[in-house]
Design a protein around this motif. Structure first.
Motif, PDB file in Angstrom:
ATOM      1  N   PRO A  63       9.022   4.785  -2.237  1.00  0.00           N
ATOM      2  CA  PRO A  63       7.745   5.505  -2.255  1.00  0.00           C
ATOM      3  C   PRO A  63       6.618   4.741  -2.949  1.00  0.00           C
ATOM      4  N   ALA A  64       6.960   3.854  -3.905  1.00  0.00           N
ATOM      5  CA  ALA A  64       5.899   3.045  -4.524  1.00  0.00           C
ATOM      6  C   ALA A  64       5.224   2.206  -3.435  1.00  0.00           C
ATOM      7  N   HIS A  65       6.048   1.566  -2.613  1.00  0.00           N
ATOM      8  CA  HIS A  65       5.546   0.779  -1.493  1.00  0.00           C
ATOM      9  C   HIS A  65       4.843   1.685  -0.471  1.00  0.00           C
ATOM     10  N   GLY A  66       5.462   2.814  -0.164  1.00  0.00           N
ATOM     11  CA  GLY A  66       4.900   3.723   0.835  1.00  0.00           C
ATOM     12  C   GLY A  66       3.513   4.210   0.446  1.00  0.00           C
ATOM     13  N   HIS A  67       3.364   4.645  -0.798  1.00  0.00           N
ATOM     14  CA  HIS A  67       2.070   5.173  -1.230  1.00  0.00           C
ATOM     15  C   HIS A  67       0.986   4.114  -1.120  1.00  0.00           C
ATOM     16  N   LEU A  68       1.272   2.916  -1.654  1.00  0.00           N
ATOM     17  CA  LEU A  68       0.264   1.850  -1.619  1.00  0.00           C
ATOM     18  C   LEU A  68      -0.046   1.425  -0.189  1.00  0.00           C
ATOM     19  N   ALA A  69       0.999   1.332   0.635  1.00  0.00           N
ATOM     20  CA  ALA A  69       0.803   0.818   1.986  1.00  0.00           C
ATOM     21  C   ALA A  69       0.020   1.808   2.847  1.00  0.00           C
ATOM     22  N   PHE A  70       0.407   3.064   2.821  1.00  0.00           N
ATOM     23  CA  PHE A  70      -0.301   4.047   3.649  1.00  0.00           C
ATOM     24  C   PHE A  70      -1.753   4.170   3.212  1.00  0.00           C
ATOM     25  N   PHE A  71      -1.960   4.178   1.904  1.00  0.00           N
ATOM     26  CA  PHE A  71      -3.330   4.271   1.412  1.00  0.00           C
ATOM     27  C   PHE A  71      -4.104   3.007   1.794  1.00  0.00           C
ATOM     28  N   GLY A  72      -3.511   1.866   1.484  1.00  0.00           N
ATOM     29  CA  GLY A  72      -4.211   0.602   1.677  1.00  0.00           C
ATOM     30  C   GLY A  72      -4.496   0.299   3.130  1.00  0.00           C
ATOM     31  N   ALA A  73      -3.546   0.600   3.994  1.00  0.00           N
ATOM     32  CA  ALA A  73      -3.713   0.208   5.390  1.00  0.00           C
ATOM     33  C   ALA A  73      -4.482   1.247   6.193  1.00  0.00           C
ATOM     34  N   TYR A  74      -4.227   2.524   5.944  1.00  0.00           N
ATOM     35  CA  TYR A  74      -4.731   3.553   6.859  1.00  0.00           C
ATOM     36  C   TYR A  74      -5.811   4.460   6.265  1.00  0.00           C
ATOM     37  N   VAL A  75      -5.576   4.964   5.054  1.00  0.00           N
ATOM     38  CA  VAL A  75      -6.569   5.881   4.459  1.00  0.00           C
ATOM     39  C   VAL A  75      -7.915   5.169   4.365  1.00  0.00           C
ATOM     40  N   THR A  76      -7.887   3.939   3.870  1.00  0.00           N
ATOM     41  CA  THR A  76      -9.116   3.169   3.696  1.00  0.00           C
ATOM     42  C   THR A  76      -9.819   2.940   5.037  1.00  0.00           C
ATOM     43  N   ALA A  77      -9.041   2.662   6.089  1.00  0.00           N
ATOM     44  CA  ALA A  77      -9.640   2.414   7.412  1.00  0.00           C
ATOM     45  C   ALA A  77     -10.367   3.660   7.896  1.00  0.00           C
ATOM     46  N   ALA A  82       3.721   3.607 -11.605  1.00  0.00           N
ATOM     47  CA  ALA A  82       4.696   4.487 -12.268  1.00  0.00           C
ATOM     48  C   ALA A  82       5.984   4.549 -11.458  1.00  0.00           C
ATOM     49  N   MET A  83       5.857   4.665 -10.153  1.00  0.00           N
ATOM     50  CA  MET A  83       7.054   4.730  -9.306  1.00  0.00           C
ATOM     51  C   MET A  83       7.784   3.398  -9.275  1.00  0.00           C
ATOM     52  N   GLY A 130      -0.278  -3.382  -0.586  1.00  0.00           N
ATOM     53  CA  GLY A 130       0.649  -2.265  -0.406  1.00  0.00           C
ATOM     54  C   GLY A 130       1.743  -2.571   0.596  1.00  0.00           C
ATOM     55  N   ALA A 131       1.322  -2.981   1.796  1.00  0.00           N
ATOM     56  CA  ALA A 131       2.307  -3.249   2.840  1.00  0.00           C
ATOM     57  C   ALA A 131       2.949  -4.612   2.610  1.00  0.00           C
ATOM     58  N   GLY A 132       2.123  -5.610   2.297  1.00  0.00           N
ATOM     59  CA  GLY A 132       2.622  -6.976   2.184  1.00  0.00           C
ATOM     60  C   GLY A 132       3.415  -7.219   0.916  1.00  0.00           C
ATOM     61  N   VAL A 133       2.760  -7.124  -0.246  1.00  0.00           N
ATOM     62  CA  VAL A 133       3.410  -7.505  -1.504  1.00  0.00           C
ATOM     63  C   VAL A 133       4.513  -6.510  -1.882  1.00  0.00           C
ATOM     64  N   TRP A 134       4.181  -5.223  -1.913  1.00  0.00           N
ATOM     65  CA  TRP A 134       5.188  -4.228  -2.321  1.00  0.00           C
ATOM     66  C   TRP A 134       6.322  -4.146  -1.304  1.00  0.00           C
ATOM     67  N   GLY A 135       6.005  -4.422  -0.054  1.00  0.00           N
ATOM     68  CA  GLY A 135       7.059  -4.431   0.951  1.00  0.00           C
ATOM     69  C   GLY A 135       7.954  -5.648   0.750  1.00  0.00           C
ATOM     70  N   PHE A 136       7.319  -6.804   0.572  1.00  0.00           N
ATOM     71  CA  PHE A 136       8.084  -8.046   0.442  1.00  0.00           C
ATOM     72  C   PHE A 136       8.999  -8.019  -0.773  1.00  0.00           C
ATOM     73  N   MET A 137       8.520  -7.358  -1.840  1.00  0.00           N
ATOM     74  CA  MET A 137       9.293  -7.262  -3.081  1.00  0.00           C
ATOM     75  C   MET A 137      10.727  -6.795  -2.863  1.00  0.00           C
TER      76      MET A 137
END
Lengths: 221, 472
Positions: B341-355, B397-398, B317-324
């Motif tokens: 928002p595609a990057h934002g959704h994946l990154a926030f979920f991947g980095a923080y929600v999961t933690a 989708a985004m 989320g943060a790495g790949v979608w951000g780097f894109m």
């Protein structure tokens, strides 16, 4: 002052590595001490560079600088011109045309643009629109909104106003009355004063040098 | 609920977790309303506009993640420092003040929504700056609560006479956390300057200090979850800080491409943000190694799965979608599109929600059945899989919608109002919005499954373990 980014980058990385190695002499690279030093050194060096660049950047984006025009620019013609050497569009400031039928002093222009920014924040524009590309994605980008052809080709006749600024101010007060798309802007109760101020803000913003964003706006030749 | 051996700090942490989870629900709900307005623009038009739903969506997220982090720290800190956290009464006071303030802000957002263009609006209704819409009085409250939080951590460490590496990183980070937030608390008509410091909150705060805060919490979690030796965990944490701050502080430059700032940011921002995925790759390596060593087995499977999801989610989320979209040559066209928002959704979920979910599962284990050999339920795998699929579906989708905008609106159309409408009515964009909504509903369902699992996990197991006992 021109700052070379390559020199800055190489210098920052080099200083981080050398300082970390020097401070950690005697420990292997897998030891906690090595990485603790690396963490402290990289944080300090990068923060230091950020502070230095921030001072430089703030000087360059002060209103009235080469990149960010003085507020009285609202009195002038604003356009975009392609710089083929740099491969980007640059704002060009033209002759004095006045704004809402008169010429505003720098102090008057400041208070107008200031009111416009307050209005922008109070109506949460950024939670639908993007400005300088930042914000939400529900409504159009406003970076160069003042230069958008639609005001001349559509909104002027819709509102029956003679000038672009009057048409914009009228439209902003009654966006629900003048639909342009199935997704309409809601009426956010802007007063006439607020609408005028917002138009001033948008006009001023369109003259900021944004390093070429958005590219070839409205097909700049 | 047997809570016999819990520290007071841990009991407080549970309060933080449950309120965080409730706000998570609010975040999903307002997100869905906003997503539906893309499909039916007349839905709640003039009553609850997109801007209000969107504001509630992102603000609920910020607050619940913050509450989750604070809960995580209050949960692990007494274990880390081997003593009760000092100033528990103060912490409780801060908690209830924060909740009351959030309640008031939400009511104002819903009932008042916006005000006249003057300073009073900025102080009492909204500051209207995406992500930091909270009115000024609430900003001051947030900094005060963070200061109390910082004080509690420092005072506990001093009293325990035990400043571990994790605790040191945590304190260092919390100073930055409280300090950087104040960068967003000023007003200027100069939008270039406004955005310059806005990014100190939105990038440095969220991408750097939150990342390190999540790192510290995950470090403490891993020691308890997998029994990873402190020396290894702390070395990884230092490495992460070195890389996150080493790349992320100047990586801030990728937000300074187009806001009026000087040209050198194009180079600096492009280069350092290209390095930003490195610490995230390192974390994936670490997580896979750790899980492999334990053959994916621990007493708390759900927590382990969410911990692994954290490493991968952060990287993807943060790495790949951000780097894109981080290089200026690409960003010139992709900036301000649905790719963000595609990057934002994946990154926030991947980095923080999961933690945070990792920590919550660990806490519930301790609270409900600490003696159980295996903390398990039938539902947690469903919640896990559904949620991951839901977030990926929305982001995919985004991404398609954002790609369409990049091409149709930005590259071909020249970013005008008309070009915007053309991109928004393009079938690829519209299908993207439909699928975003469908996966949004999917995500709501997965949230409900998760919530049900969190409410019940470990409870039914009493019978099961008794049953096993009887057989033995």
């Amino acid at each position: 002052m021109e700052i070379g980014w390559i020199e800055t980058t190489i210098g920052a990385l080099f200083a981080t590595v050398v300082l970390t190695l020097w401070l950690s002499r005697g420990s292997g690279w897998l030891e906690p001490r090595f990485w603790r030093n690396a963490a402290v050194v990289s944080s300090l060096i990068m923060s230091g560079i950020l502070v230095y660049l921030t001072i430089d950047s703030l000087n360059q984006i002060r209103e009235g600088s080469a990149r960010v025009p003085a507020y009285a620019v609202i009195n002038r013609e604003i356009g975009l011109k392609r710089d083929y050497e740099k491969r980007r569009d640059l704002p060009v400031i033209g002759e004095e045309t006045g704004f809402f039928g008169r010429v505003w002093s720098e102090a008057e222009a400041y208070s107008l643009v200031n009111k416009g920014k307050m209005t922008l924040q109070s109506r949460n524009c950024m939670d639908c629109h993007t400005l300088l590309g930042n914000g939400a994605y529900f409504a159009p980008d406003l970076t160069r909104a003042w230069l958008d052809p639609k005001w001349e080709t559509m909104v002027k006749s819709m509102t029956g106003k003679a000038t672009k600024e009057e048409a914009m101010a009228e439209w902003l007060q009654h966006p629900d009355r003048y639909p342009t798309f199935s997704r309409r802007m809601p009426n956010l109760g802007l007063s006439e004063e607020e609408a005028k101020a917002l138009v001033a803000f948008l006009k001023w913003m369109s003259a900021i040098d944004t390093n070429g964003f958005p590219d070839r706006f409205a097909g700049v030749q | 609920m047997p809570q016999g051996k819990l520290y007071e700090s841990q009991k407080l942490a549970l309060w933080y977790f449950w309120v965080a989870l409730a706000l998570f629900g609010a975040q999903v709900l307002f997100g869905l309303l906003a997503a539906w307005q893309y499909l039916d623009p007349n839905f709640l038009y003039g009553k609850l506009n997109f801007m209000t739903n969107r504001m509630l969506h992102v603000n609920a997220m910020i607050v619940w993640l913050l509450l989750g982090f604070m809960g995580g720290v209050y949960w692990f800190l007494p274990l880390e420092l081997e003593r009760e956290v000092v100033g528990i009464r103060l912490a409780r006071l801060a908690f209830f003040t924060l909740i009351a303030a959030v309640g008031v802000v939400v009511l104002v957002y819903l009932l008042v929504q916006y005000g006249p263009g003057n300073a009073l609006t900025l102080w009492f209704i909204t500051e209207g700056r995406e992500y930091i819409e909270a009115p000024r009085w609430a900003d001051i409250g947030i900094v005060a609560v963070m200061a109390i939080f910082l004080y509690n951590v420092v005072a506990t460490a001093l009293k325990a006479k035990r400043i571990t590496g994790v605790a040191a990183v945590l304190m260092f980070d919390l100073v930055a956390l409280a300090g950087l937030y104040t960068a967003g608390m000023h007003y200027t008509p100069n939008i270039s300057m406004d955005q310059y410091f806005w990014w100190w909150v939105v990038h440095l705060w969220v991408e750097a200090t939150w990342e390190v805060l999540a790192g510290s919490i995950m470090a403490m979690a891993l020691m308890h979850l997998l029994g990873t030796p402190r020396r290894i965990v702390e070395t990884w944490l230092y490495l992460e800080v070195a890389l996150v701050f080493g790349t992320g502080i100047l990586g801030l430059g990728h937000h300074y491409f187009w806001i009026g700032t000087p040209e050198y940011w194009l180079g600096l921002g492009g280069f350092f943000s290209a390095l930003e995925p490195i610490p995230l790759v390192a974390m994936v390596v670490h997580a896979v190694y750790d899980a492999g060593v334990h053959r994916m087995q621990t007493v708390n499977q759900p927590a382990l799965f969410w911990a692994i999801a954290q490493a991968f989610g952060n990287f993807v989320g943060a790495g790949v979608w951000g780097f894109m979209q981080t290089l200026p040559q690409i960003n010139l066209y992709s900036h301000g599109t649905q790719l963000a928002p595609a990057h934002g959704h994946l990154a926030f979920f991947g980095a923080y929600v999961t933690a945070i979910l990792t920590v919550i599962y660990m806490a519930l284990h301790q609270v409900r059945r600490p003696e159980l050999p295996k903390f398990d339920s039938k539902l947690w795998k469903w919640a896990f899989v559904l949620m991951v699929v839901g977030i990926f579906g929305m982001s995919a989708a985004m991404t398609v919608a954002g790609f369409t905008q990049t091409m149709v609106e930005r590259a071909i159309g020249g970013s005008t109002w008309q070009a915007y409408i053309e991109a928004q009515t393009h079938p690829w964009f519209q299908n993207g919005m439909v699928w975003r909504f469908i996966f949004g509903v999917f995500f709501l369902v997965s949230y409900l499954v998760l919530l049900w699992d969190l409410l019940t996990i470990g409870k039914g197991q009493a019978h099961a373990s008794k049953g096993v006992g009887a057989h033995d």
